[in-house]
Motif scaffolding. Sequence first.
Motif, PDB file in Angstrom:
ATOM      1  N   TRP A  11      29.699  30.151  23.338  1.00 17.75           N
ATOM      2  CA  TRP A  11      30.296  31.490  23.430  1.00 17.75           C
ATOM      3  C   TRP A  11      30.677  31.823  24.863  1.00 17.75           C
ATOM      4  O   TRP A  11      30.656  32.977  25.267  1.00 17.75           O
ATOM      5  N   ASP A  13      30.223  31.102  29.222  1.00 16.68           N
ATOM      6  CA  ASP A  13      29.088  31.096  30.160  1.00 16.68           C
ATOM      7  C   ASP A  13      28.265  29.824  30.063  1.00 16.68           C
ATOM      8  O   ASP A  13      27.048  29.840  30.282  1.00 16.68           O
ATOM      9  N   ASN A  38      38.613  38.066  32.775  1.00 11.97           N
ATOM     10  CA  ASN A  38      37.402  38.218  31.944  1.00 11.97           C
ATOM     11  C   ASN A  38      36.433  37.071  32.220  1.00 11.97           C
ATOM     12  O   ASN A  38      35.232  37.181  31.993  1.00 11.97           O
ATOM     13  N   ALA A  39      36.955  35.950  32.699  1.00  9.91           N
ATOM     14  CA  ALA A  39      36.105  34.800  33.010  1.00  9.91           C
ATOM     15  C   ALA A  39      35.361  35.057  34.324  1.00  9.91           C
ATOM     16  O   ALA A  39      35.827  35.803  35.170  1.00  9.91           O
ATOM     17  N   ILE A 126      34.026  45.506  20.153  1.00 13.00           N
ATOM     18  CA  ILE A 126      33.858  44.054  20.324  1.00 13.00           C
ATOM     19  C   ILE A 126      32.873  43.765  21.447  1.00 13.00           C
ATOM     20  O   ILE A 126      32.196  42.750  21.440  1.00 13.00           O
ATOM     21  N   GLY A 127      32.764  44.721  22.362  1.00 12.74           N
ATOM     22  CA  GLY A 127      31.940  44.466  23.552  1.00 12.74           C
ATOM     23  C   GLY A 127      32.733  43.629  24.537  1.00 12.74           C
ATOM     24  O   GLY A 127      32.243  42.629  25.064  1.00 12.74           O
ATOM     25  N   THR A 128      33.976  44.032  24.793  1.00 14.35           N
ATOM     26  CA  THR A 128      34.835  43.245  25.692  1.00 14.35           C
ATOM     27  C   THR A 128      34.344  43.364  27.130  1.00 14.35           C
ATOM     28  O   THR A 128      33.471  44.180  27.430  1.00 14.35           O
ATOM     29  N   THR A 129      34.964  42.591  27.994  1.00 16.46           N
ATOM     30  CA  THR A 129      34.612  42.669  29.412  1.00 16.46           C
ATOM     31  C   THR A 129      35.304  43.864  30.079  1.00 16.46           C
ATOM     32  O   THR A 129      35.094  44.111  31.263  1.00 16.46           O
ATOM     33  N   GLN A 225      35.978  31.007  28.858  1.00 21.77           N
ATOM     34  CA  GLN A 225      35.275  31.427  27.649  1.00 21.77           C
ATOM     35  C   GLN A 225      34.833  30.185  26.847  1.00 21.77           C
ATOM     36  O   GLN A 225      34.664  29.134  27.439  1.00 21.77           O
ATOM     37  N   LEU A 229      34.675  31.850  20.857  1.00 22.46           N
ATOM     38  CA  LEU A 229      35.413  33.069  21.201  1.00 22.46           C
ATOM     39  C   LEU A 229      36.916  32.870  21.029  1.00 22.46           C
ATOM     40  O   LEU A 229      37.712  33.736  21.408  1.00 22.46           O
ATOM     41  N   VAL A 239      35.902  38.049  19.260  1.00 23.91           N
ATOM     42  CA  VAL A 239      36.448  36.915  20.010  1.00 23.91           C
ATOM     43  C   VAL A 239      37.260  37.460  21.170  1.00 23.91           C
ATOM     44  O   VAL A 239      37.468  38.665  21.272  1.00 23.91           O
ATOM     45  N   THR A 240      37.752  36.579  22.016  1.00 17.12           N
ATOM     46  CA  THR A 240      38.706  37.015  23.024  1.00 17.12           C
ATOM     47  C   THR A 240      40.108  36.837  22.437  1.00 17.12           C
ATOM     48  O   THR A 240      40.254  36.451  21.267  1.00 17.12           O
ATOM     49  N   VAL A 274      27.636  37.094  25.080  1.00 17.26           N
ATOM     50  CA  VAL A 274      27.760  38.469  25.600  1.00 17.26           C
ATOM     51  C   VAL A 274      28.663  39.233  24.656  1.00 17.26           C
ATOM     52  O   VAL A 274      29.626  38.675  24.149  1.00 17.26           O
ATOM     53  N   GLY A 275      28.390  40.489  24.464  1.00 15.57           N
ATOM     54  CA  GLY A 275      29.216  41.270  23.553  1.00 15.57           C
ATOM     55  C   GLY A 275      28.682  41.162  22.135  1.00 15.57           C
ATOM     56  O   GLY A 275      27.663  40.499  21.888  1.00 15.57           O
ATOM     57  N   ARG A 304      26.440  42.302  32.547  1.00 20.52           N
ATOM     58  CA  ARG A 304      25.699  42.611  31.308  1.00 20.52           C
ATOM     59  C   ARG A 304      24.639  41.552  31.007  1.00 20.52           C
ATOM     60  O   ARG A 304      24.853  40.365  31.264  1.00 20.52           O
TER      61      ARG A 304
HETATM   62  P1  IMP Z   1      37.553  40.172  26.266  1.00 22.85           P
HETATM   63  O1  IMP Z   1      37.934  38.761  26.506  1.00 22.85           O
HETATM   64  O2  IMP Z   1      37.228  40.926  27.531  1.00 22.85           O
HETATM   65  O3  IMP Z   1      38.536  40.898  25.415  1.00 22.85           O
HETATM   66  O4  IMP Z   1      36.173  40.172  25.440  1.00 22.85           O
HETATM   67  C1  IMP Z   1      36.105  39.698  24.100  1.00 22.85           C
HETATM   68  C2  IMP Z   1      34.776  38.996  23.858  1.00 22.85           C
HETATM   69  O5  IMP Z   1      34.724  37.809  24.627  1.00 22.85           O
HETATM   70  C3  IMP Z   1      33.555  39.817  24.261  1.00 22.85           C
HETATM   71  O6  IMP Z   1      32.484  39.485  23.404  1.00 22.85           O
HETATM   72  C4  IMP Z   1      33.248  39.296  25.667  1.00 22.85           C
HETATM   73  O7  IMP Z   1      31.896  39.491  26.021  1.00 22.85           O
HETATM   74  C5  IMP Z   1      33.586  37.839  25.491  1.00 22.85           C
HETATM   75  N1  IMP Z   1      33.970  37.185  26.744  1.00 22.85           N
HETATM   76  C6  IMP Z   1      35.131  37.290  27.400  1.00 22.85           C
HETATM   77  N2  IMP Z   1      35.128  36.534  28.507  1.00 22.85           N
HETATM   78  C7  IMP Z   1      33.942  35.931  28.545  1.00 22.85           C
HETATM   79  C8  IMP Z   1      33.354  34.980  29.436  1.00 22.85           C
HETATM   80  O8  IMP Z   1      33.938  34.535  30.423  1.00 22.85           O
HETATM   81  N3  IMP Z   1      32.099  34.576  29.125  1.00 22.85           N
HETATM   82  C9  IMP Z   1      31.447  35.017  28.023  1.00 22.85           C
HETATM   83  N4  IMP Z   1      31.953  35.882  27.172  1.00 22.85           N
HETATM   84  C10 IMP Z   1      33.196  36.341  27.421  1.00 22.85           C
END
Ligand code: IMP
Length: 431
Positions: A11, A13, A38-39, A126-129, A225, A229, A239-240, A274-275, A304
């Motif tokens: 997932w 990390d 987000n990474a 979703i718990g996005t970043t 990611q 995801l 997911v992202t 995460v999320g 987080r």
């Molecule tokens: P988003 O990519 O910010 O839209 O987040 C969508 C989902 O992907 C959430 O659950 C985030 O926590 C997860 N996510 C996004 N980027 C990462 C990453 O680099 N590591 C771990 N989880 C991530």
Amino acid sequence: MRNRVIIGGQWGDEGKGKIVDALSRDVDWVLRYQGGANAGHTIHIGADKHVLHLIPSGILHEGVRCLLGGGMVVDPWALRDEMIGLEERGFRVRDRLFVAGGAALLMPYHMRMDELREAKLGRHGIGTTGRGIGPAYLDKVQRTGLRMGDLLLPTERLERKVIDKVLSANEVLGALYQAEPLPARVLAEELVVLAQTLAPLVVDAHLTLAGVRAGSESALFEGAQGTMLDIDHGTFPFVTSSNTTVGGALTGTGLPASALGHVQGIFKAYCTRVGNGPFPTELLGEPGDRLREAGGEFGATTGRARRCGWFDAVAARYAVEINGLDGAIITKLDVLDTAESVPVATAYDLDGVTTEVYPTGGEDLPRCRPVYRELAGWRQPIGSCRDLGDLPAPARRYLEFLEQVLGVPIVGVSVGRDRAQMIWTPTGVSG
Ligand code: IMP
């Protein structure tokens, strides 16, 4: 073939930053192909800690050139700050960093939309970043977004274009979230200033990567990611918004499949997420807290606390299959140093039926309960091991077991956060 794709097998990390750093020493190019800021890739070099969000970790090696591919969503403010941060620490960036003109521009209104949507959904979010990733990809897929190539436009045209985009984003912000409009002219002016720094990096990736296509230059594709995801193959909707799996390396760079070379998955010796969203091996309460503390499992991007659990071999095998992995690298094995036993989920119990097949439909995974195989812990520090033979026997047995359930050779094992704390096992760990 010297090329290699590095993919998160879980997932996100998984510790890809450290592995990419180690493997990019000898390549001509390190390419990012999806996602955005987000990474968070963390690399420890001696006492220094480097956290990179957009720029590939390969930039830390002198002779390596880096490209942000067209499959990415690039926040120009974040990119500029990351460049300056690296330069302040003595890394040469400007003539080694390139951005595909087709990469989507991630704007402040994307971030605002991301935050507001998540806030509206509350615990059902979703718990996005919060980095604007979903809205930026939406803008791209809708064919309305700005692209990095727009930074090459004459000033007036760029300003006009940005103002138009901000005004239409303001309509959405107002209609959906009753939010304050963003200042269109101010953003346009800021982007004109940013363009002075960033426009020189913008290239036609097709031409820039000609050497990779021809096979005269080598490339390492740095995934961000993780497989679970992936927008198409992950735990949708949690997911992202990009293809984190192997296909993203092609569409996100424009290189042909023949350029990929090895496809290797990075797996943490346990799991984190995460999320929100399903996570069959999650450990709640004290056992999860212990793993989180031992592994320092707090997000590099958002800070987080990560959800923690044991290694999920069902999901990992799925990652091997979806990506066609030909090797795996196990990270953070040392985090398990104090565990009395190390369980691995080898199957799921789904409504009383044991299955080794990962359910892709989305409805079943939340009901899956892990079926564990317990392996003995090693109860001693392994951070100084540099050879498979240095590892205590239970740690070797754990790796051999993972290799067996993954079905591909484990070609490397990370035993600590420092660059040097690696055991390379090119032919696998099972001897
Ligand atoms: P988003 O990519 O910010 O839209 O987040 C969508 C989902 O992907 C959430 O659950 C985030 O926590 C997860 N996510 C996004 N980027 C990462 C990453 O680099 N590591 C771990 N989880 C991530």
